[in-house]
Design an enzyme around this catalytic site. Structure first.
Site, PDB file in Angstrom:
ATOM      1  N   HIS A  85       8.837  -3.064  -6.902  1.00 52.21           N
ATOM      2  CA  HIS A  85       8.231  -2.799  -8.222  1.00 52.21           C
ATOM      3  C   HIS A  85       9.280  -2.180  -9.151  1.00 52.21           C
ATOM      4  CE1 HIS A  85       4.131  -3.543  -6.696  1.00 52.21           C
ATOM      5  NE2 HIS A  85       4.428  -2.775  -5.679  1.00 52.21           N
ATOM      6  N   GLY A 101       0.860  -1.176   0.000  1.00 49.66           N
ATOM      7  CA  GLY A 101       0.000   0.000   0.000  1.00 49.66           C
ATOM      8  C   GLY A 101       0.891   1.219   0.000  1.00 49.66           C
ATOM      9  N   GLU A 107       9.034  -7.068 -10.037  1.00 50.57           N
ATOM     10  CA  GLU A 107       7.813  -7.806  -9.695  1.00 50.57           C
ATOM     11  C   GLU A 107       7.985  -9.269 -10.067  1.00 50.57           C
ATOM     12  OE1 GLU A 107       4.721  -5.690 -11.749  1.00 50.57           O
ATOM     13  OE2 GLU A 107       4.720  -4.062 -10.276  1.00 50.57           O
ATOM     14  N   SER A 111       5.802  -5.474  -1.082  1.00 47.85           N
ATOM     15  CA  SER A 111       5.795  -4.063  -1.487  1.00 47.85           C
ATOM     16  C   SER A 111       6.136  -3.146  -0.299  1.00 47.85           C
ATOM     17  CB  SER A 111       4.445  -3.752  -2.142  1.00 47.85           C
ATOM     18  OG  SER A 111       4.474  -2.539  -2.841  1.00 47.85           O
ATOM     19  N   ALA A 112       5.231  -2.301   0.165  1.00 47.09           N
ATOM     20  CA  ALA A 112       5.527  -1.432   1.315  1.00 47.09           C
ATOM     21  C   ALA A 112       5.989  -2.246   2.527  1.00 47.09           C
ATOM     22  CB  ALA A 112       4.292  -0.612   1.684  1.00 47.09           C
TER      23      ALA A 112
END
Lengths: 235, 235
Positions: free
Chosen positions: B159, B90, B194, B122-123
């Site tokens: 990413h 997020g 990714e 991700s985050a």
């Protein structure tokens, strides 16, 4: 009284630095012999000296001198005495950190509200908004605040780019990021494409260039705004 | 002792949430009945409840329960008592702000250093680095610090995407942004594409998935690292 040009980008693909804006700058800075340049955003980390030299070469084409703010002992006075001011692009976190470090955020705001002509490109346009929170830049340094000049009653997202529907990349699109911003903040965001700029004279804000811009507001669908529209309705 | 999976993304294009990682997660969380989920990054601003429900549905496929940290009165104790922990993706600014607000940054670090299995996507992977300063996210909230868990001796750029040489967009490329970071900070950055993840067992760090990663270091040219490489040399 305000007299500002806030451009999405300094440079269009395939053309020289500031080239597409030169006719506008000639008019904006028509009463200026020398423009004060704020090189703090340091694109790709280049030095204040290099960035100022590059800018001076371009402004020489329209017979205007450029002097970098780093050349002054007292940056607050440099702003107060400026005939015109240009803040170049680069990293917005770095730019905002430096504006706070040199204690010139408030002086810059007050000076520009008196009508001193101002050009911002990219990061230099971001800081005209209410906050720097819709920047695309990486947080390479930690600024003491995200609050910026508030010369316009909304935020800008510069280098705005529409969602590429054919992309398989799963990183957030620009629109997703702006909508996340609106979940936690309640002021409008204008997505300004490369080649567009805002012309602000007093409180009249006009979208210039040939492209549309995209306006994002909390609880509303985003809307496309056509070139040459008056944007003073945004608040 | 560490037992971490740090993934670039939760979701691959065209497949379901966490789908490509499920075999790994079955192994990582093999001794866990329930995994503690940290939903603070709220992708697209969805609620803690929605995000936790979505995650629980996926973990049910491998017979693991999910409980959101927001369901606990004392989040510090929730972490101390967790059998396994997953921090979802997020907005990294929001995630880091919430970790500081709930005073769990240090507890989370100490707990993961004891070997409690951890998944970050991700985050949730960003925060395992030395700082969150190589995030791609928008600064939608102002965190009290950019410092993060430091479970690995470098930063991640998740990413990660190679420069598109055919692009006419003038906004900074990912590489330009990371190189700007290195002008002002002296620790390495790993660009993780990714479909890639890091598997960290004790101090052994392995690049997993089928893709290369790109390592950026101050004063060195960036290097491509092949899949299944041991990365413990990075510091």
């Amino acid at each position: 009284m305000k007299n500002l040009i806030l451009a999405s980008t300094s440079t269009l693909h395939g053309s020289d630095y500031l080239d597409y804006l030169l006719p506008e700058l000639q008019s904006l800075f028509k009463n200026c012999e020398t423009v004060l340049f704020i090189p703090y955003a340091r694109p790709s980390g280049i030095s204040h000296e290099e960035y100022t030299q590059k800018t001076a070469l371009t402004f020489a084409k329209i017979n205007i001198n450029i002097k970098g703010i780093h050349e002054f002992e007292n940056p607050v006075q440099a702003i107060q005495n400026a005939e015109g001011i240009f803040t170049g692009g680069g990293n917005t976190f770095l730019l905002v950190s430096q504006l706070y470090y040199h204690k010139i955020m408030i002086t810059l705001k007050e000076t520009l509200e008196k009508g001193i002509p101002y050009l911002g490109t990219s990061a230099g346009s971001n800081i005209a908004g209410l906050s720097m929170q819709t920047t695309n830049d990486m947080p390479i340094v930690y600024p003491p605040s995200f609050q910026t000049l508030g010369l316009i009653p909304f935020n800008l997202n510069v280098h705005f780019i529409d969602t590429d529907l054919s992309s398989t990349h799963m990183g957030e699109t620009r629109e997703t990021r702006i909508n996340e911003f609106l979940q936690f903040n309640n002021f409008p965001v204008l997505g300004l494409k490369e080649g567009s700029w805002l012309e602000i004279k007093n409180n009249k804000i006009i979208l210039k260039g040939n492209l549309t811009a995209k306006l994002f507001r909390k609880n509303y669908d985003a809307v496309e705004i056509t070139a040459n529209s008056e944007l003073s309705f945004i608040q």
